[in-house]
Design a protein around this motif. Structure first.
Motif, short mmCIF file in Angstrom:
data_model
loop_
_atom_site.label_atom_id
_atom_site.label_comp_id
_atom_site.label_asym_id
_atom_site.label_seq_id
_atom_site.Cartn_x
_atom_site.Cartn_y
_atom_site.Cartn_z
N PHE A 89 64.49 84.59 71.13
CA PHE A 89 64.69 84.83 69.70
C PHE A 89 63.55 84.25 68.87
O PHE A 89 63.10 84.84 67.89
CB PHE A 89 66.03 84.24 69.22
CG PHE A 89 66.36 84.60 67.80
CD1 PHE A 89 66.86 85.86 67.49
CD2 PHE A 89 66.15 83.69 66.76
CE1 PHE A 89 67.15 86.20 66.17
CE2 PHE A 89 66.45 84.03 65.45
CZ PHE A 89 66.95 85.29 65.16
N ALA A 338 73.29 82.11 52.90
CA ALA A 338 74.01 81.57 54.06
C ALA A 338 72.96 81.21 55.11
O ALA A 338 71.97 81.93 55.26
CB ALA A 338 74.99 82.59 54.62
N GLY A 339 73.17 80.10 55.81
CA GLY A 339 72.22 79.71 56.86
C GLY A 339 72.26 80.68 58.02
O GLY A 339 71.25 81.23 58.42
N ALA A 340 73.46 80.90 58.57
CA ALA A 340 73.62 81.86 59.66
C ALA A 340 74.86 82.69 59.37
O ALA A 340 75.89 82.16 58.92
CB ALA A 340 73.74 81.16 61.00
N ILE A 341 74.76 83.98 59.63
CA ILE A 341 75.87 84.90 59.38
C ILE A 341 76.37 85.41 60.72
O ILE A 341 75.62 86.04 61.48
CB ILE A 341 75.41 86.08 58.50
CG1 ILE A 341 74.73 85.56 57.22
CG2 ILE A 341 76.60 86.99 58.16
CD1 ILE A 341 74.08 86.65 56.37
N TRP B 98 64.45 91.58 60.22
CA TRP B 98 64.31 92.28 61.50
C TRP B 98 65.52 92.01 62.36
O TRP B 98 66.27 91.07 62.12
CB TRP B 98 63.03 91.86 62.23
CG TRP B 98 62.94 90.39 62.52
CD1 TRP B 98 62.38 89.44 61.72
CD2 TRP B 98 63.44 89.70 63.69
NE1 TRP B 98 62.50 88.20 62.31
CE2 TRP B 98 63.13 88.33 63.52
CE3 TRP B 98 64.09 90.10 64.85
CZ2 TRP B 98 63.47 87.37 64.46
CZ3 TRP B 98 64.42 89.14 65.79
CH2 TRP B 98 64.11 87.79 65.59
N THR B 100 67.15 92.58 66.63
CA THR B 100 66.94 93.02 68.00
C THR B 100 68.32 93.34 68.57
O THR B 100 69.31 92.70 68.22
CB THR B 100 66.21 91.92 68.81
OG1 THR B 100 66.22 92.30 70.19
CG2 THR B 100 66.89 90.57 68.68
N ILE B 107 73.66 92.00 68.60
CA ILE B 107 72.64 92.19 67.57
C ILE B 107 72.26 90.82 67.03
O ILE B 107 73.12 90.04 66.63
CB ILE B 107 73.15 93.07 66.41
CG1 ILE B 107 73.59 94.45 66.93
CG2 ILE B 107 72.09 93.23 65.33
CD1 ILE B 107 74.23 95.33 65.86
N LEU B 108 70.97 90.51 67.08
CA LEU B 108 70.48 89.25 66.53
C LEU B 108 69.38 89.58 65.53
O LEU B 108 68.66 90.57 65.71
CB LEU B 108 69.89 88.36 67.62
CG LEU B 108 70.82 88.01 68.79
CD1 LEU B 108 70.03 87.24 69.85
CD2 LEU B 108 72.01 87.19 68.30
N GLY B 109 69.23 88.77 64.51
CA GLY B 109 68.16 89.06 63.57
C GLY B 109 67.92 87.97 62.56
O GLY B 109 68.58 86.92 62.57
N GLN B 110 66.93 88.23 61.75
CA GLN B 110 66.62 87.34 60.63
C GLN B 110 66.64 88.19 59.36
O GLN B 110 65.92 89.19 59.27
CB GLN B 110 65.21 86.77 60.78
CG GLN B 110 65.14 85.34 61.20
CD GLN B 110 63.71 84.80 61.19
OE1 GLN B 110 62.75 85.52 60.96
NE2 GLN B 110 63.59 83.52 61.46
N LYS B 111 67.45 87.79 58.41
CA LYS B 111 67.50 88.47 57.13
C LYS B 111 66.64 87.69 56.15
O LYS B 111 66.81 86.48 56.00
CB LYS B 111 68.96 88.49 56.65
CG LYS B 111 69.21 89.09 55.29
CD LYS B 111 70.73 89.06 55.02
CE LYS B 111 71.11 89.83 53.78
NZ LYS B 111 70.86 89.07 52.55
N SER B 383 68.10 84.04 56.71
CA SER B 383 69.43 83.79 57.26
C SER B 383 69.45 84.40 58.65
O SER B 383 68.98 85.53 58.84
CB SER B 383 70.51 84.47 56.42
OG SER B 383 70.47 84.01 55.08
N SER B 384 69.98 83.68 59.62
CA SER B 384 70.14 84.25 60.95
C SER B 384 71.33 85.20 60.95
O SER B 384 72.33 84.96 60.28
CB SER B 384 70.40 83.15 61.99
OG SER B 384 69.35 82.23 61.99
N ILE B 385 71.20 86.27 61.73
CA ILE B 385 72.31 87.20 61.92
C ILE B 385 72.70 87.15 63.39
O ILE B 385 71.84 87.27 64.26
CB ILE B 385 71.89 88.66 61.61
CG1 ILE B 385 71.16 88.74 60.28
CG2 ILE B 385 73.07 89.61 61.73
CD1 ILE B 385 72.03 89.00 59.12
N ILE B 386 73.97 86.96 63.65
CA ILE B 386 74.46 86.93 65.03
C ILE B 386 75.69 87.83 65.12
O ILE B 386 76.71 87.56 64.49
CB ILE B 386 74.85 85.49 65.44
CG1 ILE B 386 73.60 84.60 65.37
CG2 ILE B 386 75.47 85.47 66.84
CD1 ILE B 386 73.91 83.13 65.48
#
Lengths: 423, 423
Positions: A89, A338-341, B98, B100, B107-111, B383-386
């Motif tokens: 990541f 938000a830090g992580a969603i 983005w 991935t 699905i992982l990403g950065q907002k 923000s991280s997306i998980i």
């Protein structure tokens, strides 16, 4: 769990420890002592605070090998899998230096360079989480930082926990010192005979570590000073109350001051989650901590509709946010802070804490309004590149001189003029 | 100018003003007063410090139009050209969110999200540089910040300088308040009846502004606290000593504490530059300031070869670096620490100060080791997306629980287990 009907503003109860005057004075004294006495101060203070009598600060390679041997193979395998995900990541965050060229010969760009050196603080005792070491070290490695140093307070027998050393070994960190507290931060910032100074210090620690980081900031860079952990769950009536309760409790078990909040337009869900939290709480090993956190910092906000629930989330700007609604991905674009969603019913927060790949070092205390998860950019810096050709300067020099003179900076204008004159 | 033969370490004399106890106390008092009295405190303090009696804090649109009318057309045209260049360079820094995806549904990403609101501090008097307003506002605009607020202390007649208002008008900034000093920073951080709080404060200011920014940091984000400006020129024997002297002086005219340094392997160039500096100094309007800066903070370091000169530059980690060597572009890759790198004889520092496009807000005091020029990233957060699918959790849930239990966090493990059980 208390259920609150909201129509207007919501807020998290946040409890930030900014240190007492005594703590501040102690930290200043320790930093001064380390600056004056170097290694000797580290030995003295380690004996005083950690009850460990050391003859050597640096961990030997042999100690790391022994610790690594002691670890359970399955745990090591799990750790390796997590490291692969986190590395993947963070690899995707890497940025290239770039440039742009113009026909007149102008070249402009941004050069991305890794920091030379980084120090990672690893707290002592039960707070020495392998996952935290991984989350601090991997982004620095991916950024290309050549020298990564770990510091951690020794146990009374002069050793570091096997899990800390084994994790460092798995990550390939080889420079580790047995020193903790404000004295470790001072050593990393200013150096001693044994410990060369670093450019940036990251990693969590107690109030003394936090105050010391704040005190050395400027001489070196630091990461955020983390407050107690927080989770906000945004859920509608179709969400599973058992999942939500479990996730709220996984936050609450961290710390009496951790905050776990549900925001929902559904009164029925609110009541179900409230009951379920109380039920699941009963059998938790850390029941005492979790109960106290839920009582003092937990809340269920019932809003009039989903739109107001989303606005409430943006006001809270939580560290962790879970979306457990009918179409959770469709809400992501409306979340500003938000830090992580965590999206959907299977994205429980621990997925991100340990394994998925995104960093678990996240902005707390509402700082998600302006801060980001720890990431590769935090371990690089940019330099601007400006290359003008003679032609480009001929073309634009007059304008540049004019702007300089507008600001009354004649020497600036002359530095251009002298080149235009070609002397 | 003093010429120093070096074989080992070099260092810049740096003079950082960290404030006296009285200044710190004054700033604390002002912040408290603004928090308690709101707008009324701003009126009172503005009368006290700026001798201006205001009836209204916000600048009217009419005032901006009048100021804009007063400006010289050629100057406005020059400013517009500069704004286009700065906007273009910062546009190229914009990053996309983005993500991935994996076959198991992960699905992982950065907002990437712009900050909601930013406050730009514009100092009063002669330090109210249009170029500085542009350099602070444009990156925020490019990032997509919706609300950009400017604050600046009024002149005794209750107005702001025409150049400040005209520059704001050109940039499209419409929310401007006549308030300066620590009181302006407090208002931006915590809000008053008239001024809504912002998420980040940028822009230069005097020691009170700097201390206030440091004090409110955490409640809001701030940019770097800038120290006196610095330039290092790295040049070899083929460089033009007149150009170098002019560039050193353009730094020196800023401030008695500004630092201008030449690093060269050429004794001959060192002597030529030293003479040329003294000669050009004679006719400068700001001769007094420049002379004092050159005397106290200027130096010419003569190294044994180019390699050692490059190492010296990396030790100095200067805000501005000029490369005036035979093949300057080939050296860029060896420069690890510098805020902005000006390459070749026609890239005089003022080219970057006013016009080329890269930001002139740069890391001072050696912080180029770990900090970057002001840039678009500074006005966004991630923000991280998980998002895990049921399948992804089935696949990895066991590993995640194991890691949670390794750290003694049972509730974390159970949040996963409860989903694996599908209850």
């Amino acid at each position: 769990m208390k259920i609150i009907q909201v129509e207007g503003e919501v807020s998290l109860k946040r409890d930030i420890d900014t240190g007492t005057a005594e703590q501040l004075a102690a930290v200043e004294r320790i930093i001064r002592q380390v600056n004056e006495e170097g290694d000797q101060a580290l030995f003295t203070l380690t004996e005083q605070f950690d009850r460990a009598v050391l003859s050597k600060l640096r961990v030997e390679r042999e100690e790391m090998l022994i610790a690594h041997e002691q670890m359970d193979d399955e745990v090591l395998e799990a750790l390796r899998e997590a490291i692969v995900n986190v590395r993947d990541f963070h690899d995707r965050q890497k940025r290239q230096s770039w440039m742009t060229t113009k026909a007149d010969g102008t070249i402009l760009g941004q050069k991305i360079t890794p920091l030379d050196s980084v120090g990672v603080y690893v707290p002592g005792g039960k707070a020495a989480y392998p996952s935290s070491i991984m989350m601090n070290v991997v982004p620095a490695q991916v950024a290309g930082v050549k020298r990564i140093v770990m510091v951690s307070p020794p146990q009374a027998d002069g050793t570091l926990p096997a899990s800390v050393l084994a994790t460092a070994y798995e990550l390939g960190v080889e420079e580790i010192y047995k020193v903790g507290g404000a004295q470790a931060i001072a050593a990393l910032a200013f150096g001693t005979e044994t410990i060369q100074p670093v450019d940036k210090i990251t990693g969590p620690g107690n109030i003394y570590v936090a105050l010391a980081k704040r005190a050395v900031f400027g001489a070196v860079d630091i990461d955020m000073i983390a407050g107690p952990s927080e989770i906000v769950v945004l859920a509608d009536e179709q969400a599973n109350p058992r999942y939500i309760a479990a996730d709220l409790l996984s936050q609450a078990e961290h710390d009496e001051r951790a905050s776990a909040v549900l925001v929902t337009p559904s009164q029925r869900l609110a009541e179900q989650v409230s009951k379920e939290v109380m039920k699941q709480l009963e059998t938790l090993p850390k029941k005492g901590i979790a109960e106290s956190s839920i009582r003092d910092y937990g809340a269920i906000y019932v809003t009039r509709n989903v739109d107001e629930a989303i606005e409430a989330v943006n006001e809270l700007a939580p560290e962790h946010l879970e979306l457990l609604t009918e179409e959770p991905m469709a809400l992501v674009g409306r979340i500003r802070h938000a830090g992580a969603i965590f999206v959907g019913p299977y994205s429980s927060e621990p997925v991100g804490d340990y394994f998925a790949g995104p960093n678990h070092v996240l902005p707390t205390n509402g700082t998600a309004r302006f801060s980001s998860p720890l990431n590769v950019d935090d371990f690089t810096k940019k330099s601007s590149i400006i290359s003008y050709s003679q032609q480009a300067l001929q073309l634009n020099g007059g304008t540049i001189s004019k702007l300089a003179r507008l600001e009354g900076l004649e020497a600036h204008a002359r530095a251009i003029d002298i080149r235009l004159e070609g002397k």
